[in-house]
Design an enzyme around this catalytic site. Structure first.
Site, PDB file in Angstrom:
ATOM      1  N   GLY A 117       0.848  -1.200   0.000  1.00 18.78           N
ATOM      2  CA  GLY A 117       0.000   0.000   0.000  1.00 18.78           C
ATOM      3  C   GLY A 117       0.876   1.240   0.000  1.00 18.78           C
ATOM      4  N   LYS A 118       0.498   2.199   0.834  1.00 17.87           N
ATOM      5  CA  LYS A 118       1.211   3.488   0.823  1.00 17.87           C
ATOM      6  C   LYS A 118       2.618   3.410   1.429  1.00 17.87           C
ATOM      7  CE  LYS A 118      -3.029   6.174   0.851  1.00 17.87           C
ATOM      8  NZ  LYS A 118      -3.970   6.877   1.699  1.00 17.87           N
ATOM      9  N   ASP A 145      11.655  -3.452   9.212  1.00 16.84           N
ATOM     10  CA  ASP A 145      10.523  -2.571   8.898  1.00 16.84           C
ATOM     11  C   ASP A 145      10.948  -1.556   7.844  1.00 16.84           C
ATOM     12  OD1 ASP A 145       8.692  -3.661  10.622  1.00 16.84           O
ATOM     13  OD2 ASP A 145       8.445  -1.858  11.854  1.00 16.84           O
ATOM     14  N   HIS A 173      13.652  -3.528  21.921  1.00 17.62           N
ATOM     15  CA  HIS A 173      12.773  -2.407  21.550  1.00 17.62           C
ATOM     16  C   HIS A 173      13.190  -1.147  22.313  1.00 17.62           C
ATOM     17  CE1 HIS A 173       9.181  -0.112  20.746  1.00 17.62           C
ATOM     18  NE2 HIS A 173       8.709  -1.085  19.970  1.00 17.62           N
ATOM     19  N   PRO A 174      13.295   0.006  21.593  1.00 19.12           N
ATOM     20  CA  PRO A 174      13.770   1.224  22.262  1.00 19.12           C
ATOM     21  C   PRO A 174      12.786   1.780  23.286  1.00 19.12           C
ATOM     22  CG  PRO A 174      13.009   1.726  20.048  1.00 19.12           C
ATOM     23  CD  PRO A 174      12.984   0.232  20.173  1.00 19.12           C
ATOM     24  N   TYR A 183      11.028   0.256  25.674  1.00 18.03           N
ATOM     25  CA  TYR A 183      10.752  -0.407  26.963  1.00 18.03           C
ATOM     26  C   TYR A 183      12.004  -0.893  27.699  1.00 18.03           C
ATOM     27  CZ  TYR A 183       6.256  -0.591  24.624  1.00 18.03           C
ATOM     28  OH  TYR A 183       5.105  -0.233  23.948  1.00 18.03           O
ATOM     29  N   GLU A 240       4.689  -9.401  16.420  1.00 16.01           N
ATOM     30  CA  GLU A 240       5.672  -8.979  17.425  1.00 16.01           C
ATOM     31  C   GLU A 240       5.422  -9.698  18.756  1.00 16.01           C
ATOM     32  OE1 GLU A 240       7.406  -4.770  17.827  1.00 16.01           O
ATOM     33  OE2 GLU A 240       5.833  -4.804  19.346  1.00 16.01           O
TER      34      GLU A 240
HETATM   35  C1  UD2 Z   1       5.484  -2.112  15.376  1.00 17.43           C
HETATM   36  C2  UD2 Z   1       6.691  -2.895  14.932  1.00 17.43           C
HETATM   37  C3  UD2 Z   1       6.350  -3.665  13.683  1.00 17.43           C
HETATM   38  C4  UD2 Z   1       5.191  -4.604  13.964  1.00 17.43           C
HETATM   39  C5  UD2 Z   1       4.002  -3.808  14.507  1.00 17.43           C
HETATM   40  C6  UD2 Z   1       2.920  -4.718  15.054  1.00 17.43           C
HETATM   41  C7  UD2 Z   1       8.886  -1.931  15.450  1.00 17.43           C
HETATM   42  C8  UD2 Z   1       9.749  -0.772  15.251  1.00 17.43           C
HETATM   43  N1  UD2 Z   1       7.751  -1.945  14.698  1.00 17.43           N
HETATM   44  O1  UD2 Z   1       5.389  -1.084  14.376  1.00 17.43           O
HETATM   45  O2  UD2 Z   1       7.439  -4.424  13.229  1.00 17.43           O
HETATM   46  O3  UD2 Z   1       5.600  -5.609  14.857  1.00 17.43           O
HETATM   47  O4  UD2 Z   1       4.379  -2.975  15.597  1.00 17.43           O
HETATM   48  O5  UD2 Z   1       2.176  -5.252  14.046  1.00 17.43           O
HETATM   49  O6  UD2 Z   1       9.190  -2.817  16.191  1.00 17.43           O
HETATM   50  N2  UD2 Z   1       3.360  -2.582   6.451  1.00 17.43           N
HETATM   51  C9  UD2 Z   1       3.098  -2.282   5.125  1.00 17.43           C
HETATM   52  N3  UD2 Z   1       1.910  -1.697   4.795  1.00 17.43           N
HETATM   53  C10 UD2 Z   1       0.969  -1.390   5.732  1.00 17.43           C
HETATM   54  C11 UD2 Z   1       1.240  -1.689   7.077  1.00 17.43           C
HETATM   55  C12 UD2 Z   1       2.444  -2.287   7.408  1.00 17.43           C
HETATM   56  O7  UD2 Z   1       3.931  -2.538   4.250  1.00 17.43           O
HETATM   57  O8  UD2 Z   1      -0.075  -0.846   5.356  1.00 17.43           O
HETATM   58  C13 UD2 Z   1       4.642  -3.242   6.797  1.00 17.43           C
HETATM   59  C14 UD2 Z   1       5.815  -2.274   6.720  1.00 17.43           C
HETATM   60  O9  UD2 Z   1       6.977  -2.986   6.366  1.00 17.43           O
HETATM   61  C15 UD2 Z   1       5.933  -1.778   8.147  1.00 17.43           C
HETATM   62  C16 UD2 Z   1       5.577  -3.036   8.933  1.00 17.43           C
HETATM   63  O10 UD2 Z   1       4.587  -3.713   8.144  1.00 17.43           O
HETATM   64  O11 UD2 Z   1       7.227  -1.295   8.405  1.00 17.43           O
HETATM   65  C17 UD2 Z   1       5.029  -2.800  10.343  1.00 17.43           C
HETATM   66  O12 UD2 Z   1       3.936  -1.937  10.311  1.00 17.43           O
HETATM   67  P1  UD2 Z   1       3.973  -0.534  11.061  1.00 17.43           P
HETATM   68  O13 UD2 Z   1       5.310   0.072  10.866  1.00 17.43           O
HETATM   69  O14 UD2 Z   1       2.818   0.271  10.666  1.00 17.43           O
HETATM   70  O15 UD2 Z   1       3.806  -1.010  12.557  1.00 17.43           O
HETATM   71  P2  UD2 Z   1       4.223  -0.198  13.886  1.00 17.43           P
HETATM   72  O16 UD2 Z   1       4.761   1.142  13.559  1.00 17.43           O
HETATM   73  O17 UD2 Z   1       3.100  -0.253  14.861  1.00 17.43           O
END
Ligand code: UD2
Length: 367
Positions: free
Chosen positions: A137-138, A224, A246-247, A249, A316
């Site tokens: 997606g985006k 990520d 994780h940074p 906690y 995670e």
């Molecule tokens: C945290 C975690 C992530 C994941 C998530 C729980 C860290 C820094 N990040 O990040 O790894 O465990 O919690 O689900 O530990 N993605 C897409 N398209 C989307 C949504 C997600 O490509 O529409 C992929 C992308 O590679 C992204 C990853 O999934 O980097 C994790 O998604 P996030 O970054 O939105 O999740 P976040 O920030 O909550």
């Protein structure tokens, strides 16, 4: 007298034969590893024991020219002769951080390793690194920065193969890659839920390892995409199973870790249990270890889903449960995944990789 003499000669000959056999047995390469290593490590020995480069031939220890004597096993670290570097100490070093876990895995912080020494050791092994990144997606907007900064900091000078998983292959930017580095784009379907996109990564990484990687890589890191590199991420991060702290906690009591707390889930971690809170956004290790991790987490995620449960932080949470039981053999400090919105704490001397600030509502398919 004659029969007694011939008996003595026979006994002496048998003794000599036994001693020769014992000598051969003791000097057999990998003897210890092959007898004691689990199956996954045995695979690794065979796989990485490929023909050496000309560089390897030239600097093989003890000037052995027979390539079968080059030991490439992960735990056998061969340094080139005459390498000059600062004398190490076991009484002086960093005192502000913990550098080893209670199960004696190193915790990697800036100032605890010598990058040149490590690179010299791993150059001899001719290692190949795979990296996976999902941009569905985006999230493709994050690719350019991710890929460009990886070129500058991620395993520079080594063979690196980046696998981009996306539903928008045409949006993958052209990034100039150095010799020995390559990028492959794999198509994946989109989803209406970000939780599913994030969690599905485990299954796709498992499949990638099964279908493609066995003869192309030795180690794999899963990262990520909404992140960027700022400093070296290299051979110091290699290990069997590698977790990143994780940074958010790492200074907290474990009761505050956002583990899955419902006993019905396969990601459940009970109160009073858990070592650290590990990131879902960065983990890695050997192919065998990461295959087992992704397969286990994916299976548990699916089995939970069949019973109507989704763990608090999707994959995670499952990864944290997995690493509580299967202890990482190397732990990377929060230098290896910081968050740009967070001021740097004094013990973090160098941020190597960090999550960029993003507007969740604008980029996720659902909130
Ligand atoms: C945290 C975690 C992530 C994941 C998530 C729980 C860290 C820094 N990040 O990040 O790894 O465990 O919690 O689900 O530990 N993605 C897409 N398209 C989307 C949504 C997600 O490509 O529409 C992929 C992308 O590679 C992204 C990853 O999934 O980097 C994790 O998604 P996030 O970054 O939105 O999740 P976040 O920030 O909550």
């Amino acid at each position: 007298m004659q029969p007694i003499n011939s008996k003595i000669v026979t006994v002496i000959l048998v003794l000599i034969l036994l001693m020769v056999l014992l000598y051969c047995y003791i000097n057999q390469p990998y003897r210890f590893s092959i007898i004691s290593a689990p199956l996954s490590e045995l695979n690794e020995i065979t796989k990485t024991n490929r023909s050496p480069s000309s560089e390897q031939k030239a600097i093989t220890p003890n000037n052995r020219s027979d390539p079968t004597h080059i030991v490439t096993h992960e735990f056998h670290l061969v340094a080139p002769d005459h390498l000059q570097y600062q004398q190490p100490s076991i009484v002086f070093g960093r005192t502000d951080v913990v550098m080893v876990t209670p199960w004696l895995a190193p915790v990697v912080w800036e100032g605890t390793f010598n990058p040149n020494l490590l690179d010299s050791i791993y150059k001899l092994k001719n290692i190949r690194i795979a990296a996976t990144v999902f941009a569905v997606g985006k999230y493709t907007i994050f690719l350019k920065n991710f890929l460009e900064t990886a070129e500058q900091h991620f395993f520079v000078g080594f063979q690196v193969h980046v696998y981009v998983f996306t539903d928008r292959p045409l949006d993958v930017p052209q990034v100039k890659m150095s010799a020995g580095r390559q990028l492959t784009v794999r198509s994946v379907p989109n989803s209406q839920r970000w939780q599913e996109i994030s969690a599905r990564r485990m299954e796709l990484i498992q499949k990638l390892i099964e279908d493609n990687l066995h003869s192309y890589a030795d180690y794999i890191f899963c990262l990520d995409v909404d992140s960027q590199f700022h400093g070296r991420w290299g051979t110091e991060s290699l290990g069997g199973l590698v977790g990143v702290i994780h940074p958010g906690y790492y200074r907290d009591d474990r009761s505050r870790f956002p583990y899955e707390r419902r006993p019905e889930s396969r990601a459940y971690v009970a109160p009073g249990e858990g070592d650290f809170y590990y990131c879902g956004g960065a983990f890695g290790g050997t192919l065998e270890e990461v295959h087992l991790l992704t397969k286990t987490c994916h299976t548990n995620f699916i089995d939970d889903a069949k019973e109507g449960i989704e763990a608090a932080w999707q994959e995670e949470s499952h990864l944290n449960r997995y690493m509580w039981i299967n202890k990482p053999s190397k732990v990377l400090s929060p230098e290896y995944l910081w968050q740009d919105f967070k001021p740097r704490n004094p013990e973090v001397h160098l941020v190597r990789f960090s999550g960029v600030i993003k507007n969740y509502a604008a980029i996720r398919p659902n909130v």
